[in-house]
Enzyme design. Structure first.
Site, short mmCIF file in Angstrom:
data_model
loop_
_atom_site.label_atom_id
_atom_site.label_comp_id
_atom_site.label_asym_id
_atom_site.label_seq_id
_atom_site.Cartn_x
_atom_site.Cartn_y
_atom_site.Cartn_z
N GLY A 79 0.82 -1.23 0.00
CA GLY A 79 0.00 0.00 0.00
C GLY A 79 0.84 1.27 0.00
O GLY A 79 2.07 1.24 0.14
N ASP A 80 0.10 2.35 -0.11
CA ASP A 80 0.69 3.67 -0.22
C ASP A 80 1.55 4.06 1.00
O ASP A 80 2.66 4.56 0.86
CB ASP A 80 -0.52 4.63 -0.34
CG ASP A 80 -0.08 6.00 -0.72
OD1 ASP A 80 0.67 6.10 -1.71
OD2 ASP A 80 -0.48 6.96 -0.03
N ASP A 93 -3.84 -14.12 2.60
CA ASP A 93 -5.24 -13.71 2.56
C ASP A 93 -5.64 -13.53 4.03
O ASP A 93 -5.76 -14.51 4.77
CB ASP A 93 -6.04 -14.81 1.87
CG ASP A 93 -7.54 -14.59 1.99
OD1 ASP A 93 -7.94 -13.57 2.60
OD2 ASP A 93 -8.30 -15.43 1.49
N VAL A 94 -5.85 -12.29 4.44
CA VAL A 94 -6.04 -12.03 5.88
C VAL A 94 -7.20 -12.80 6.49
O VAL A 94 -7.21 -13.09 7.68
CB VAL A 94 -6.23 -10.53 6.20
CG1 VAL A 94 -4.94 -9.76 6.00
CG2 VAL A 94 -7.36 -9.90 5.44
N LYS A 136 -4.47 4.60 12.26
CA LYS A 136 -5.83 5.05 12.48
C LYS A 136 -6.67 4.78 11.22
O LYS A 136 -6.07 4.53 10.20
CB LYS A 136 -5.83 6.54 12.81
CG LYS A 136 -5.47 7.47 11.64
CD LYS A 136 -5.66 8.89 12.06
CE LYS A 136 -6.67 9.60 11.24
NZ LYS A 136 -6.22 10.21 10.03
N ASP A 169 -0.32 8.10 16.04
CA ASP A 169 -0.85 9.40 15.68
C ASP A 169 0.37 10.14 15.14
O ASP A 169 1.23 10.55 15.92
CB ASP A 169 -1.42 10.13 16.91
CG ASP A 169 -2.05 11.45 16.51
OD1 ASP A 169 -1.41 12.19 15.73
OD2 ASP A 169 -3.17 11.75 16.96
N HIS A 170 0.48 10.25 13.83
CA HIS A 170 1.77 10.69 13.30
C HIS A 170 2.10 12.12 13.69
O HIS A 170 3.25 12.52 13.61
CB HIS A 170 1.84 10.48 11.78
CG HIS A 170 1.10 11.50 10.97
ND1 HIS A 170 -0.25 11.50 10.84
CD2 HIS A 170 1.54 12.56 10.25
CE1 HIS A 170 -0.61 12.51 10.08
NE2 HIS A 170 0.45 13.18 9.70
N LYS A 180 6.01 14.43 15.03
CA LYS A 180 6.57 15.67 14.45
C LYS A 180 7.48 16.34 15.47
O LYS A 180 7.11 16.49 16.64
CB LYS A 180 5.44 16.62 14.03
CG LYS A 180 4.60 16.08 12.86
CD LYS A 180 3.56 17.11 12.43
CE LYS A 180 2.51 16.53 11.49
NZ LYS A 180 2.94 16.29 10.13
N HIS A 188 -5.38 14.15 15.96
CA HIS A 188 -4.24 15.07 15.93
C HIS A 188 -4.48 16.37 16.72
O HIS A 188 -3.64 16.80 17.50
CB HIS A 188 -3.89 15.46 14.49
CG HIS A 188 -3.76 14.30 13.55
ND1 HIS A 188 -3.15 13.13 13.91
CD2 HIS A 188 -4.15 14.12 12.26
CE1 HIS A 188 -3.17 12.29 12.89
NE2 HIS A 188 -3.77 12.87 11.87
N LYS A 221 -9.39 21.10 4.73
CA LYS A 221 -8.76 20.79 3.45
C LYS A 221 -9.07 21.92 2.48
O LYS A 221 -10.01 22.67 2.66
CB LYS A 221 -9.30 19.46 2.92
CG LYS A 221 -8.88 18.29 3.79
CD LYS A 221 -8.87 17.00 3.01
CE LYS A 221 -8.48 15.83 3.88
NZ LYS A 221 -7.03 15.70 4.12
N LYS A 223 -0.80 25.45 3.47
CA LYS A 223 -0.47 24.30 4.31
C LYS A 223 0.24 24.85 5.53
O LYS A 223 1.30 25.47 5.42
CB LYS A 223 0.45 23.34 3.56
CG LYS A 223 1.10 22.27 4.42
CD LYS A 223 0.11 21.19 4.80
CE LYS A 223 0.65 20.32 5.93
NZ LYS A 223 -0.30 19.36 6.42
C1 BG6 Z 1 -3.96 12.32 8.22
C2 BG6 Z 1 -5.33 12.53 7.66
O1 BG6 Z 1 -4.05 11.70 9.48
O2 BG6 Z 1 -3.31 13.57 8.35
C3 BG6 Z 1 -5.24 13.24 6.33
O3 BG6 Z 1 -5.98 11.29 7.50
C4 BG6 Z 1 -4.43 14.51 6.44
O4 BG6 Z 1 -6.53 13.53 5.82
C5 BG6 Z 1 -3.11 14.24 7.14
O5 BG6 Z 1 -4.20 14.99 5.14
C6 BG6 Z 1 -2.38 15.53 7.41
O6 BG6 Z 1 -1.10 15.23 7.85
P1 BG6 Z 1 0.08 16.27 7.76
O7 BG6 Z 1 1.21 15.61 8.45
O8 BG6 Z 1 0.32 16.53 6.31
O9 BG6 Z 1 -0.41 17.51 8.43
#
Ligand code: BG6
Length: 488
Positions: free
Chosen positions: A15-16, A85-86, A148, A177-178, A182, A240, A340, A345
């Protein structure tokens, strides 16, 4: 440096996310000697690929995302592929055999990390199968990293948690939670607790309000199917945005142990004033983007995006006034805003301080400019302090001046992505920058009534043009309190 031997099994490896984030991060950890020879990675996917084919694909995406690819061929020796196959228990047997083989070959001491980077409907099925196939029965540690969304409301999150905890204990579950990966988000704690000039002021005596913005210029891209069932409230606010609120609001932890920090975060999240459905309008604003211009190009409205209902009621923008009803924060609004297809940004925190008791200066009848602490999280990373001073020799007027600190590219060379630090943390067993179940419970129970109310009361969407700062009502949310968003 701690080198932890481990077998990392990634579900959703074609996947991506795996291509853009996970493999580049793992490679970089290896290149920087944070991982050594005692490491093996199994990519698991539906497709019937060979190791060679998978390595080719992974190598290409790493080269796209990491500039210096020194040692890439050595790294590839540690990468394997297993189709699976999960839903079919039998198919996990091959994974068991491969895992045991790699454990011996690379001396991995039975340590196993399972990474679920796949559609959330399979999370529970996979953890059940990991246990029943015997994959989790290992002499080393077993850990689970899970992406998530963790549920779509409190009820479904509880059901999912119940299922997952059959196979993994809470301490073994690392919910990503990415934003917590940061650098500048991690810096919030440091800025607060290591500076004598902030900590004493960090309360309702001296702070007027705190604003947290995470705006994007991107639309839903190719994720319409997922996003239309989710929207900004569940996609961004529940996780987030509220995580940032908790880091800004929590009490000083008694130590930096993850448990001590988490306890304080949970307390802060539990102190958020819960609002009932009838109060939603006073605290929340929703929006959905119309067509508009971004970077000189016309972009379509949300309802015209692929896999989106043409009458969709899904918000692509949310602003809220979050009140924290405890001693430190009573009366101080935390305004959050995310959307969005906005103008820029930008991920940023602005802490606005209260005015000094009286204005002695030239502009007597006017307000002094506010003192601000600005924490720039992305794309700029750094800090700004906005102060009043006398800028010019002539006159005695005050002028706002700005002290800035920006992280240089040099500072940022150390990691390729937030994911890199998070994966490394998990290998070390450090769960500080992951979401605990108690945090999830608190955040879902806060957003659930809002979601319900919005679901039952469709909005006159679209209500903001792409490329703008969101709907007008978001400005009103603050002007009602005689405040305004700080947009620089
Ligand atoms: C993700 C969301 O968790 O965070 C996305 O599912 C969103 O919709 C993204 O675009 C934003 O992440 P960042 O790190 O670019 O602010």
């Amino acid at each position: 440096k701690q080198n932890i031997p481990c077998l990392i099994t990634i579900f959703g490896a074609t996947g991506d996310l795996s291509h853009r984030k996970l493999f580049p991060s793992l490679f970089h950890l290896y290149q920087q000697n944070n991982l050594n020879e005692h490491i093996a990675i199994i990519g698991v996917g539906r497709r019937d690929w060979t190791n060679e084919k998978f390595r080719e694909e992974i190598k290409a995406s790493i080269s796209e995302h990491v500039k210096d690819t020194d040692k890439i061929d050595d790294f590839m020796e540690h990468v394997f592929y297993q189709s699976n196959d999960v839903n079919n228990l039998q198919s996990y047997n091959k994974l068991v055999t491969l895992s045991e083989e790699l454990d011996g070959k690379f001396t991995l001491e039975g340590n196993r990390l399972f990474y679920l980077a796949m559609a959330p409907e399979f999370f529970g099925t996979v953890t059940d199968a990991l246990q029943s196939s015997g994959l989790t029965k290992t002499k080393g540690f077993k850990r689970l990293i899970i992406e998530k969304p963790f549920g779509t409301d409190l009820k479904s999150a509880e059901a999912l948690n119940k299922q997952i905890t059959k196979s993994f204990d809470e301490e073994e579950i690392f919910r990503i939670d990415h934003y917590l990966g940061k650098d500048m988000v991690q810096n919030i704690e440091l800025i607060r607790f290591s500076n004598a000039m902030f900590e004493p002021l960090w309360n309702n005596k001296y702070i007027s309000n705190i604003q947290i913005t995470s705006s994007e210029t991107l639309g839903v891209e190719d994720r319409g199917g997922y996003y239309d069932n989710s929207g900004a409230l569940k996609d961004m606010v529940q996780n987030h945005m509220l995580q940032i609120v908790s880091l800004l609001a929590m009490e000083p932890p008694i130590s930096l142990q993850s448990e001590d920090i988490r306890n304080e975060k949970v307390k802060a999240l539990r102190s958020i004033r819960h609002i009932t459905e009838s109060e939603v309008k006073n605290y929340f604003v929703r929006g959905q983007y119309d067509k508009g211009i971004i970077n000189n190009e016309e972009v379509p409205k949300y309802r015209d995006e692929e896999n989106v209902d043409p009458l969709s009621n899904t918000p692509t923008f949310v602003a809220a006034k979050v009140m924290i009803d405890n001693f430190r924060w009573a009366g101080v609004p935390f305004y959050i805003r995310t959307g969005k297809r906005m103008k820029e940004k930008e991920i940023r925190v602005v802490v606005e301080f209260k005015e000094v008791p009286m204005n002695l200066y030239y502009k007597k009848d006017q307000h002094l400019d506010s003192n601000l602490l600005v924490i720039n999280i992305q794309p700029n990373e750094g800090l700004e302090l906005h102060l009043n001073a006398r800028k010019y020799i002539e006159g005695i007027d005050t002028e706002p001046i700005k002290l800035s600190y920006a992280l240089t590219t040099q500072d940022k060379m150390n990691t390729v992505d937030a994911y890199e630090g998070l994966i490394y943390d998990c290998l070390k067993g450090d769960s500080t920058n992951f979401t605990h179940w108690e945090e999830l419970k608190a955040t879902w129970s806060y957003v659930d009534p809002v979601d319900q109310y919005w679901h039952d009361h469709p909005a006159p969407f679209p209500n903001y043009p792409a490329g703008s700062n969101g709907p007008v009502k978001s400005q009103l949310l603050l002007s009602r309190d005689n405040l305004h968003w700080w947009d620089f």
